[in-house]
Write a protein that holds these residues in place. Sequence first.
Motif, short mmCIF file in Angstrom:
data_model
loop_
_atom_site.label_atom_id
_atom_site.label_comp_id
_atom_site.label_asym_id
_atom_site.label_seq_id
_atom_site.Cartn_x
_atom_site.Cartn_y
_atom_site.Cartn_z
N HIS A 29 0.83 -1.21 0.00
CA HIS A 29 0.00 0.00 0.00
C HIS A 29 0.86 1.26 0.00
O HIS A 29 1.90 1.32 0.67
CB HIS A 29 -0.95 0.01 1.20
CG HIS A 29 -2.17 -0.82 0.98
ND1 HIS A 29 -2.84 -1.46 2.02
CD2 HIS A 29 -2.88 -1.11 -0.15
CE1 HIS A 29 -3.89 -2.11 1.52
NE2 HIS A 29 -3.92 -1.91 0.22
N ILE A 30 0.38 2.27 -0.70
CA ILE A 30 1.20 3.44 -0.99
C ILE A 30 1.55 4.23 0.27
O ILE A 30 2.58 4.92 0.31
CB ILE A 30 0.50 4.33 -2.05
CG1 ILE A 30 1.52 5.01 -2.96
CG2 ILE A 30 -0.47 5.30 -1.42
CD1 ILE A 30 2.17 4.08 -3.94
N ASP A 31 0.74 4.13 1.32
CA ASP A 31 1.09 4.82 2.56
C ASP A 31 2.19 4.09 3.33
O ASP A 31 2.63 4.55 4.38
CB ASP A 31 -0.15 5.04 3.45
CG ASP A 31 -0.79 3.76 3.90
OD1 ASP A 31 -0.85 2.80 3.11
OD2 ASP A 31 -1.27 3.70 5.05
N HIS A 32 2.66 2.98 2.76
CA HIS A 32 3.81 2.26 3.32
C HIS A 32 4.97 2.20 2.32
O HIS A 32 6.13 2.11 2.74
CB HIS A 32 3.41 0.84 3.71
CG HIS A 32 2.47 0.79 4.87
ND1 HIS A 32 2.85 0.46 6.15
CD2 HIS A 32 1.14 1.07 4.95
CE1 HIS A 32 1.81 0.53 6.96
NE2 HIS A 32 0.75 0.90 6.25
N SER A 33 4.68 2.26 1.03
CA SER A 33 5.72 2.10 0.01
C SER A 33 5.96 3.34 -0.84
O SER A 33 6.97 3.42 -1.56
CB SER A 33 5.32 0.96 -0.94
OG SER A 33 4.19 1.32 -1.73
N GLY A 34 5.07 4.32 -0.77
CA GLY A 34 4.98 5.35 -1.80
C GLY A 34 6.17 6.26 -2.00
O GLY A 34 6.30 6.87 -3.06
N ASN A 35 7.08 6.38 -1.02
CA ASN A 35 8.23 7.26 -1.20
C ASN A 35 9.54 6.52 -1.40
O ASN A 35 10.62 7.12 -1.33
CB ASN A 35 8.35 8.23 -0.02
CG ASN A 35 7.42 9.41 -0.17
OD1 ASN A 35 7.14 9.88 -1.28
ND2 ASN A 35 6.90 9.91 0.94
N GLU A 43 5.64 -7.27 -6.46
CA GLU A 43 4.89 -7.03 -7.71
C GLU A 43 3.78 -6.00 -7.51
O GLU A 43 3.56 -5.15 -8.38
CB GLU A 43 4.34 -8.35 -8.23
CG GLU A 43 5.44 -9.31 -8.68
CD GLU A 43 4.95 -10.36 -9.66
OE1 GLU A 43 4.02 -10.06 -10.45
OE2 GLU A 43 5.51 -11.47 -9.66
N LEU A 44 3.08 -6.08 -6.39
CA LEU A 44 2.02 -5.10 -6.15
C LEU A 44 2.60 -3.71 -5.93
O LEU A 44 2.02 -2.71 -6.38
CB LEU A 44 1.19 -5.51 -4.93
CG LEU A 44 0.30 -6.75 -5.10
CD1 LEU A 44 -0.37 -7.10 -3.78
CD2 LEU A 44 -0.76 -6.52 -6.19
N ALA A 45 3.74 -3.61 -5.24
CA ALA A 45 4.36 -2.31 -5.01
C ALA A 45 4.80 -1.67 -6.33
O ALA A 45 4.63 -0.47 -6.54
CB ALA A 45 5.55 -2.45 -4.07
N GLU A 46 5.37 -2.47 -7.22
CA GLU A 46 5.76 -1.93 -8.53
C GLU A 46 4.55 -1.35 -9.26
O GLU A 46 4.61 -0.26 -9.84
CB GLU A 46 6.41 -3.02 -9.38
CG GLU A 46 6.84 -2.52 -10.75
CD GLU A 46 7.56 -3.57 -11.58
OE1 GLU A 46 7.99 -3.24 -12.71
OE2 GLU A 46 7.70 -4.72 -11.11
N LEU A 47 3.44 -2.06 -9.20
CA LEU A 47 2.22 -1.61 -9.86
C LEU A 47 1.75 -0.28 -9.26
O LEU A 47 1.43 0.67 -9.99
CB LEU A 47 1.15 -2.68 -9.69
CG LEU A 47 -0.18 -2.47 -10.40
CD1 LEU A 47 0.00 -2.54 -11.90
CD2 LEU A 47 -1.18 -3.52 -9.93
#
Length: 474
Positions: free
Chosen positions: A67-73, A94-98
């Motif tokens: 989720h972007i609030d964990h991976s986004g930066n 794979e989901l983070a890359e997407l």
Amino acid sequence: MKLQFLGAAKQVTGSMYLLELEDGFKILIDCGTDMEREIDFDEPYESKAFFPFDASLINLVILTHAHIDHSGNIPMLYREGYEGQVLCTPPTAELAELLLMDSANLHLRKLKAAQGESRKKHKQMDRLLRKGDLYLQKDVEHSVNHFITIPFSKKFRATENLEITFIPAGHLLGAAHVHLSITENGVKKTLGFSGDVGRKNYPLHIDPQTMPACDYLVCESTYGNRIHEDKESTKKALGDIIKATCIDKPGRLIIPAFSVGRTQAVLYTLNRLIEEDHFPAIRVFTDSPMGKSSTRIYTKYSSYLNQEAREFQAEYDELFDFDNLKFLQTEKESRAIKNYHEPCIIISSSGMISGGRVETHIADNISNTYCTILLIGYAAEGTLGRQLLAGTDHIQVRDREYKVHAQIRKIDVFSGHADKIGLLDFMKVQSPTTLKKVFLSHGEEESMVEFKEELTNLGYQDVILPEKNQTFIL
């Protein structure tokens, strides 16, 4: 060792924790987008580092889930000099890359929209530059090349003195609790990060599993003061609303849903309604290109799903595909739904109604008395979802005001977070006599305060609500 809270401190988004060991080894646990970050537009603009630390001095990044609030930066981290690895589970990679690619494309669209010589364009560009997180596709590509995947429950020795284990958290495909075993000066210390704790008996996802004993534990508290209200099954809750909206009358049901995780849970539940309960196959539009891509990843990693989902797939072949389902790719296809006059279900992101194609569907239907807008998850302050849940009689979408005549409904059976009971179950396996400190994060302050009281009543002596940027010696 030192632990610094750089995000999700007395707020839900922006998870990021900096752990520095005694030998100087620095570990960043999560690097999420802070969706509540405020920019001071009165101060003169200065180009400065995005992070409150030197990214080039970080030795390792651990990612709990995509989720972007964990991976986004994470791409910003590499732009500012980080050269190390990102450890996560295979589905998370794979989901983070997407998700990161989607963010990069959004940044590019914003930059293009802000180009020009008018005063308005200059103001838009100034806002973007002040915000700072403007990574692009090449930055994401560079980042994901450094992802190293580790399966669940396998101990990974990162250094001679650091051992890392990912434990299923159940919140999202591949989501993990993180358990660290650290030896300093001959003394072993254990530290746990909950990530986001999932709920039991959730569609598709496995139940959150037990965290091994810890000396120190960072626990999320999103629903630390709430108990999930809906006790019925996802099939019953969703089926009743579909019947009332699209069968008993010729209406349309709009379900704002995050493309990753929530959309798959809804599609799987619809498929079960059709196959197991012989529900009529109403036209379903899934209006999210990323939703289609993430559904492929869920299918690829079906071995990571719960037993019920695997058994359903074995019997019916498809988890997410059924008659009358149409994935929409282009914006032209998305806009054309406005002219579809039969009863239908529209699943579109974002789940909080904060950006994305769902805003167009809301604008087109918010004044339609035959429309139901169904909120199925948490909606943060400042989002259209939160406004609708608060009962507002008008909303503003993209600079235009609309009266609210549609029916607004909410169910929490699709919420991917454990409620207070689930969080307490997660905590109770830790002995109050051996757990030295509990840090509460990833929640609104009111939720944290009430959850702290619950833990204190259970005998946990040192429960802390960290401030942003606060550092603790462990």
